[in-house]
Design a protein around this motif. Structure first.
Motif, PDB file in Angstrom:
ATOM      1  N   UNK A 182      94.214  74.850  -2.634  1.00 19.25           N
ATOM      2  CA  UNK A 182      94.519  76.399  -3.872  1.00 19.25           C
ATOM      3  C   UNK A 182      96.074  77.154  -3.090  1.00 19.25           C
ATOM      4  N   UNK A 183      96.473  76.173  -2.252  1.00 19.79           N
ATOM      5  CA  UNK A 183      97.693  77.044  -1.020  1.00 19.79           C
ATOM      6  C   UNK A 183      98.560  76.590  -1.829  1.00 19.79           C
ATOM      7  N   UNK A 184      99.961  78.006  -2.578  1.00 19.11           N
ATOM      8  CA  UNK A 184     101.247  77.867  -3.167  1.00 19.11           C
ATOM      9  C   UNK A 184     101.849  77.127  -1.598  1.00 19.11           C
ATOM     10  N   UNK A 185     102.180  75.940  -1.123  1.00 21.73           N
ATOM     11  CA  UNK A 185     103.071  75.751   0.055  1.00 21.73           C
ATOM     12  C   UNK A 185     104.173  76.013   0.388  1.00 21.73           C
ATOM     13  N   UNK A 186     104.753  76.644  -0.936  1.00 17.82           N
ATOM     14  CA  UNK A 186     106.086  77.068  -1.061  1.00 17.82           C
ATOM     15  C   UNK A 186     106.097  78.478  -0.741  1.00 17.82           C
ATOM     16  N   UNK A 187     104.573  79.315   0.180  1.00 20.21           N
ATOM     17  CA  UNK A 187     104.684  80.601   0.180  1.00 20.21           C
ATOM     18  C   UNK A 187     103.751  80.952   1.981  1.00 20.21           C
ATOM     19  N   UNK A 246      80.748  68.305   4.310  1.00 19.95           N
ATOM     20  CA  UNK A 246      81.017  69.489   3.581  1.00 19.95           C
ATOM     21  C   UNK A 246      81.464  70.081   4.213  1.00 19.95           C
ATOM     22  N   UNK A 247      81.565  70.103   5.087  1.00 19.56           N
ATOM     23  CA  UNK A 247      82.909  71.284   6.047  1.00 19.56           C
ATOM     24  C   UNK A 247      84.817  70.887   5.774  1.00 19.56           C
ATOM     25  N   UNK A 248      84.318  68.669   5.464  1.00 24.42           N
ATOM     26  CA  UNK A 248      86.046  68.357   5.091  1.00 24.42           C
ATOM     27  C   UNK A 248      86.270  68.450   4.744  1.00 24.42           C
ATOM     28  N   UNK A 249      85.482  68.455   3.141  1.00 21.02           N
ATOM     29  CA  UNK A 249      85.242  69.017   1.866  1.00 21.02           C
ATOM     30  C   UNK A 249      86.176  70.152   1.523  1.00 21.02           C
ATOM     31  N   UNK A 250      85.251  71.495   2.235  1.00 20.19           N
ATOM     32  CA  UNK A 250      85.302  72.813   1.990  1.00 20.19           C
ATOM     33  C   UNK A 250      87.094  72.978   2.418  1.00 20.19           C
ATOM     34  N   UNK A 251      87.137  72.302   3.655  1.00 20.79           N
ATOM     35  CA  UNK A 251      88.671  72.830   4.288  1.00 20.79           C
ATOM     36  C   UNK A 251      89.352  72.161   3.383  1.00 20.79           C
ATOM     37  N   UNK A 252      89.611  70.669   3.245  1.00 18.57           N
ATOM     38  CA  UNK A 252      90.469  70.278   1.918  1.00 18.57           C
ATOM     39  C   UNK A 252      91.126  71.262   0.753  1.00 18.57           C
ATOM     40  N   UNK A 253      89.870  71.387  -0.025  1.00 14.90           N
ATOM     41  CA  UNK A 253      89.847  72.584  -1.016  1.00 14.90           C
ATOM     42  C   UNK A 253      89.985  73.890  -0.326  1.00 14.90           C
ATOM     43  N   UNK A 254      90.316  74.318   0.389  1.00 14.72           N
ATOM     44  CA  UNK A 254      90.820  75.745   0.911  1.00 14.72           C
ATOM     45  C   UNK A 254      92.048  75.228   0.839  1.00 14.72           C
ATOM     46  N   UNK A 255      92.832  73.868   1.540  1.00 12.13           N
ATOM     47  CA  UNK A 255      94.725  74.668   1.662  1.00 12.13           C
ATOM     48  C   UNK A 255      95.275  73.137   0.331  1.00 12.13           C
ATOM     49  N   UNK A 295      90.036  65.043   3.323  1.00 14.06           N
ATOM     50  CA  UNK A 295      91.366  66.395   4.498  1.00 14.06           C
ATOM     51  C   UNK A 295      92.352  65.389   4.355  1.00 14.06           C
ATOM     52  N   UNK A 296      92.630  63.908   3.690  1.00 12.10           N
ATOM     53  CA  UNK A 296      94.450  63.683   4.317  1.00 12.10           C
ATOM     54  C   UNK A 296      95.482  63.840   3.147  1.00 12.10           C
ATOM     55  N   UNK A 297      94.764  63.983   1.626  1.00 12.70           N
ATOM     56  CA  UNK A 297      95.448  63.853   0.466  1.00 12.70           C
ATOM     57  C   UNK A 297      96.131  65.206   1.394  1.00 12.70           C
ATOM     58  N   UNK A 298      95.733  66.826   1.588  1.00 13.86           N
ATOM     59  CA  UNK A 298      95.992  67.664   1.852  1.00 13.86           C
ATOM     60  C   UNK A 298      97.092  67.764   3.112  1.00 13.86           C
TER      61      UNK A 298
END
Length: 853
Positions: A436-441, A425-434, A657-660
Motif C-alpha cells: 500500500x505504500x508509495x515508496x517514493x514518499x 496470514x502474517x506474511x500476507x498481512x506484512x506484504x499487503x502493508x508494504x 513477501x518477496x514481491x514487495x
C-alpha cells in the motif's frame, strides 16, 4: 675466488643482474647470497656473448635470418635455427676471453673437474614469461676445451627454433636479447627432482609438492620416468601425502657425458626421499619462496644425504587457488548443507548473507526455545562459508535436542496446520502493508526497515514450515510407505507413491492455470501466432510495460497478470537477490510457448489419469486385505493424503513477501546508484547489511556517499568462483554425516544417487543453476540442477528426467518427477558440475544411477 671482469662474475656477486647474467643466473645469485646450498660456480656474462657476436659480425646475419621467418612454420624455423647455429660453430672464442674462462674454471678445483654448463637468457625465468627449456644445458663437461665448446653451444641455443618462435609470438625484440652462461660444479646426485612451493595441480598455496627420482634430474625433465610425488603441508611442515611409483629409468654420469640406464631392482619401488628428507627439502623451498615472494619451481639434487639447489624460478602457470572449506564454529558437532541451506543451493549474495541469514538464525533459535526448550542464543548455528549457508548445533546441546525432538514431535505435528495458517496470514498481512505504500514518499531507512520486516515474516514462516507441515508430510508418507512395503506390497503391486499421485496442490494449480491460459490463447489465432513467433524476451518486456501492445493487451495481459498475482511469488531460491516469476516471467512465457506448440503435457489429463490409477490401486489392495491390515492401510494412507499437499503448498507460499521485498530493494538501489554508490540498482544485493544501513542514513542526511563499485565487482567475481565449485555436504568434509546428504561420486562416468522416481531414459542434459538458464531447456531434455523448487514446475512438462545434486525421495524434484512419470535421481552431489550441457546421459531412476555417455 675473486674475479674482476666484464666477462666473469662469481655466483654471489652483487653485479650479477638479469642484464648481466640472465634470469637463471640472477636467480642463483639470490640463492647463493641467502646461504642456500648452491653448488660452486661462476657466470660468463652477456657481455661475453655480445663481444663474441660483435667480433665476428654475427648480429646482422642473425637478424636477417629470423626477420623473414613466420612463427607458424616449423620447417622454416628449424632451417633458420640451423643456419644460425652453424655461424657459432665457425668461430672460436677470443684468447683473452678464453683465458678468463680458463682461470674461473680452474678456481673450482684441481684437474678437469666435471661441471654443468647452462644457458641463462636475459628474458628467462621471469614471472610473466615461461622460457624454461628453450635454451640448452650440458652436463658432465670435463676440461677447458669442452667447457669452451659447451659455452658456444649455449650461446647458439639462444636461437633454437622454439626460442625464435616464442619471441616472435610474444613480441620480444630479437635485437635486444642476449645470453649468459652458468658454469657450476656438477653434483653426481644419488637422487634429484623438482619442487613446487605451491601445488601445481590444484593450486593450493599451503602445499609443497616434491617430485623425486633416482640419478640426475634429466630423467624427470625429459619425461623418461614417473617420479615419486610427496606433498608437504606448509603450516605443519609435515608430509601429508605421498605416491611412490615404480621407477624404471635413471640418468647417470658416463665418461662421455650422461646416459639413461635401468634403475636397480632394489630401488625401483623404494621411496626416493624419507619423510624427514622431504620435510627438510620443503624447508629450503619455503625459504626460497619467502626470498622471492612468489610460488617457486625449484630443481634440486641429493648426494650423500646433502641437498643442493640447482636453480629456482617463479611458477608461471599456477591454477587459481581453490576455496578452503573450514568453519569457525569449532564447537558445532557438524555444519551441514541441510535444512535452510536446501533453499539456497547457490552461494548467497552478500546482502542476504549479512542481513537475512542473521534474522533466519534468530527465528530458528526462537523455535528451538519454544518447542525444544533450548533457550540459549547460540544453540543453533548458521555460518556462511565461501558464500554457502551451513547450519549446525553445538555439541553440548545435541543430546537435549534429540530427547526434546522425540518428546515434542507429536505436539509439533498435531497443530502444524494451525501454526502454518497463522504465519501465512502474517506474511500476507506484512506484504499487503508494504504494497500500500508509495515508496517514493519513504525515507531510505524506512525502506531498509521494510526489508527487514518482510524477511522477518518470511523467516518466521520458514521455521514453522520446517517444524510443522514439511515434517508432517514427510512423517506420514514415510509411515505409510514402510507399512505398505513391509506388510502389504506384493511383487507386482505398484510402488507406494502411486497412492499419493494426482493430489491437488498449489504448484499443480499454477501449472493448470498456465496451461488454461495457453489453451485460451491458442483459440485466438492472431494472439497465438504472435506468441509463437515473437521472442520470449520481447513478450516479457511488453507484459511488464505500463500498457501491453496488441494483441497482448486486454484479455491475455489481464489473465497473465491474474496468474502472476496468485502464483508470481513462488521462489526459485530463498536468496532475495534471485528473481521471482512476478518480476521475471520468462520461464512462464517459455512454458506457454511449449503448450501452444503441443510440446507440454496437459496437467488436467495427467491428474485425471493419476487419480484413476490411485483409486484403482487402492480398490485392488483393500479388497484383498483383512480387517486389521485394511484399517491401518487406510488410516495411514489417509494421513499421508491429508498431509501430502502441505509440503508443496507450504514451500510455494514461502515467498509471499518477496514481491514487495524486492520492490523495496529496487527503490533503494535506484537511489543509491543515482548517488554514485554503484553502477546499477541491482548492485544493491552485492552490498552488506551494515553498509546498506549506513548508506541509507547518509542518503537521508544528504552527506557524501562512498563509491562501492570496486567492492561490488570483487564480490561478484568471488561469487562466480564459489558458484563454480561443489560445496562439501558437511564441515568438516567427509564426516560420518556426509553420506546422509549426498552420495560420494569420485571421477568416472557413473554417478550414484537416490532413485526417487522409477524409469530409464537416455537424453541430452540441460544443466541449469536457476531461472537465468531456463531458456536452455528443450523438450525431451533431462533437467540437471543443484535442486528445484515449485517455481521450476513448468519445466517438468518438457523434461524426460531429472537429476539433482541435493534432495531426497520426498524433495520437490522427486514428487513432481513422480507426478509426471519421469525418472529421477537425487543427491548425486556433483551432477550439475560433472555433467555438461547437451551431453547425452542415461538416467535410471529405479537404480539411482546416472551414466555419462
Amino acid at each position: 675466488m675473486q674475479m674482476k671482469s666484464n666477462f666473469i662474475l662469481t655466483l654471489s656477486d652483487a653485479n650479477a643482474t638479469i642484464e648481466q647474467v640472465g634470469g637463471k643466473g640472477a636467480s642463483l645469485r639470490r640463492l647463493a647470497a641467502a646461504s642456500l646450498p648452491v653448488p660452486p660456480g661462476f657466470y660468463i656474462t652477456t657481455a661475453a656473448y655480445r663481444r663474441f657476436v660483435s667480433d665476428h659480425g654475427l648480429q646482422k646475419k642473425i637478424l636477417a635470418t629470423v626477420a623473414v621467418v613466420p612463427p607458424s612454420e616449423p620447417a622454416m624455423l628449424a632451417q633458420a635455427s640451423s643456419q644460425i647455429v652453424q655461424l657459432f660453430k665457425e668461430y672460436s672464442i677470443a684468447d683473452e676471453m678464453a683465458e678468463e674462462i680458463r682461470r674461473a674454471y680452474a678456481g673450482l678445483g684441481k684437474g678437469d673437474i666435471p661441471v654443468a654448463v647452462r644457458s641463462s637468457a636475459t628474458a628467462e625465468d621471469l614471472p610473466e614469461a615461461s622460457f624454461a627449456g628453450q635454451q640448452e644445458t650440458y652436463l658432465n663437461i670435463h676440461g677447458i676445451n669442452e667447457v669452451l665448446e659447451a659455452v658456444k653451444k649455449c650461446w647458439a641455443s639462444l636461437w633454437t627454433a622454439r626460442a625464435i618462435a616464442y619471441r616472435i609470438q610474444n613480441k620480444i625484440d630479437q635485437d635486444m636479447v642476449a645470453l649468459a652462461v652458468v658454469v657450476q660444479q656438477l653434483v653426481f646426485a644419488d637422487a634429484a627432482g623438482i619442487m613446487f612451493t605451491s601445488n601445481p595441480i590444484n593450486g593450493k598455496r599451503h602445499e609443497i609438492v616434491i617430485n623425486a627420482a633416482w640419478g640426475l634430474g634429466e630423467a624427470i625433465v625429459g619425461g623418461a620416468v614417473t617420479p615419486d610425488a610427496v606433498t608437504v603441508s606448509k603450516p605443519k611442515g609435515k608430509v601429508i601425502h605421498r605416491q611412490t611409483t615404480e621407477k624404471q629409468v635413471m640418468t647417470v654420469r658416463t665418461d662421455q657425458g650422461t646416459q639413461e640406464q635401468a634403475v636397480p631392482d632394489s630401488l625401483r619401488k623404494k621411496p626416493v626421499l624419507s619423510n624427514l628428507q622431504a620435510e627438510k627439502l620443503a624447508g629450503y623451498g619455503l625459504k626460497i619462496e619467502e626470498l622471492y615472494g612468489t610460488p617457486m619451481d625449484i630443481e634440486w639434487t641429493l648426494k650423500g644425504g646433502q641437498f643442493a639447489i640447482i636453480q629456482a624460478r617463479p611458477i608461471t602457470s599456477l591454477p587459481e587457488e581453490p576455496l578452503e572449506w573450514t568453519t569457525h564454529a569449532v564447537k558445532a558437532v557438524i555444519m551441514a548443507r541441510g535444512s535452510f541451506a536446501e533453499f539456497v543451493p547457490d552461494p548467497v549474495s552478500p546482502l542476504f548473507a549479512t542481513l537475512a541469514v542473521p534474522i533466519a538464525q534468530d527465528a530458528t533459535q526462537k523455535m528451538m526455545a519454544d518447542f525444544i526448550g533450548i533457550k540459549e542464543n547460540d544453540s543453533y548455528l548458521f555460518e556462511i562459508v565461501n558464500g554457502y549457508v551451513y547450519v549446525g548445533m553445538k555439541s553440548k546441546y545435541l543430546l537435549r535436542m534429540i530427547l526434546a525432538t522425540i518428546t515434542y514431535t507429536k505436539k509439533m505435528l498435531q497443530n502444524s496446520k494451525e501454526r502454518w495458517a497463522v504465519v501465512r496470514a502474517r506474511s500476507r498481512e506484512v506484504a499487503t502493508k508494504w504494497q500500500r505504500n508509495d515508496l517514493k514518499t519513504l525515507s531510505a531507512p524506512e525502506l531498509v526497515r521494510g526489508v527487514r520486516e518482510l524477511f522477518g515474516a518470511t523467516a518466521e514462516y520458514y521455521t514453522v514450515a520446517q517444524s510443522g507441515p514439511i515434517p508432517a508430510a514427510l512423517s506420514s508418507e514415510v509411515a505409510f510407505g514402510r507399512f505398505y512395503n513391509l506388510l502389504v506390497k506384493r511383487k507386482d503391486d505398484p510402488v507406494f507413491t502411486t497412492f499419493l499421485l494426482g493430489i491437488e496442490n498449489l504448484p499443480l494449480r499454477a501449472e493448470k492455470s498456465l496451461y488454461d491460459l495457453a489453451i485460451w490463447a491458442g483459440e485466438q489465432a492472431e494472439l497465438a501466432d504472435y506468441i509463437k513467433q515473437t521472442p520470449s524476451e520481447s513478450i516479457c518486456s511488453a507484459l511488464q510495460a505500463d500498457f501491453a501492445p496488441a494483441p497482448l493487451s486486454g484479455g491475455f495481459s489481464d489473465r497473465f497478470a491474474a496468474h502472476q498475482a496468485e502464483f508470481g511469488h513462488t521462489l526459485y531460491d530463498l536468496d532475495f537477490a534471485k528473481s521471482i516469476p512476478a518480476d521475471d516471467p520468462l520461464p512462464l512465457v517459455e512454458a506457454l510457448k511449449a503448450y501452444l506448440e503441443g510440446k507440454g503435457v496437459n496437467p488436467h489429463e495427467r491428474q485425471k489419469n493419476q487419480m484413476e490409477r490411485q483409486e484403482q490401486a487402492e480398490q485392488v489392495i483393500t479388497k484383498r486385505l483383512g480387517v486389521l491390515r485394511r484399517k491401518w492401510f487406510l488410516k495411514l494412507l489417509n494421513w499421508a493424503k491429508d498431509n501430502a499437499p502441505d509440503r508443496e503448498d507450504c514451500i510455494s507460499d514461502m515467498g509471499l513477501g518477496y514481491p514487495q521485498l524486492r520492490r523495496l530493494l529496487k527503490e533503494l538501489g535506484q537511489r543509491l546508484s543515482a548517488s554514485g554508490v554503484m553502477a546499477r540498482p541491482e548492485d544493491i544485493y552485492w552490498l552488506e547489511g551494515q553498509e546498506v544501513d549506513q548508506l541509507a542514513i547518509s542518503l537521508e542526511k544528504g552527506t557524501p556517499l562512498p563509491d562501492y563499485s570496486a567492492q561490488v565487482e570483487r564480490r561478484k567475481s568471488f561469487w562466480q568462483k564459489a558458484r563454480s565449485v561443489t560445496p562439501p555436504a558437511t564441515l568438516p568434509e567427509r564426516s560420518w554425516l556426509s553420506k546422509f546428504f549426498v552420495h560420494d561420486n569420485p571421477e568416472g562416468k557413473t554417478l550414484k544417487g537416490y532413485g526417487a522416481s522409477a524409469g530409464k531414459i537416455t537424453a541430452p542434459a540441460c544443466v541449469m543453476r536457476g531461472p537465468d538458464d531456463f531458456d536452455l531447456m528443450h523438450p525431451g531434455d533431462v533437467i540437471v540442477a543443484v535442486t528445484t523448487t515449485p517455481a521450476w514446475t513448468p519445466l517438468f512438462s518438457m523434461a524426460s528426467a531429472v537429476v539433482t545434486d541435493i534432495g531426497g525421495p520426498l524433495s520437490h524434484s522427486s514428487i513432481v518427477a513422480r507426478e509426471y512419470g519421469i525418472p529421477a535421481v537425487m543427491a548425486t552431489g556433483v551432477a550439475s558440475k560433472r555433467i555438461l550441457n547437451g551431453q547425452m546421459i542415461t538416467v535410471d531412476g529405479g537404480a539411482g544411477i546416472v551414466s555419462l555417455n
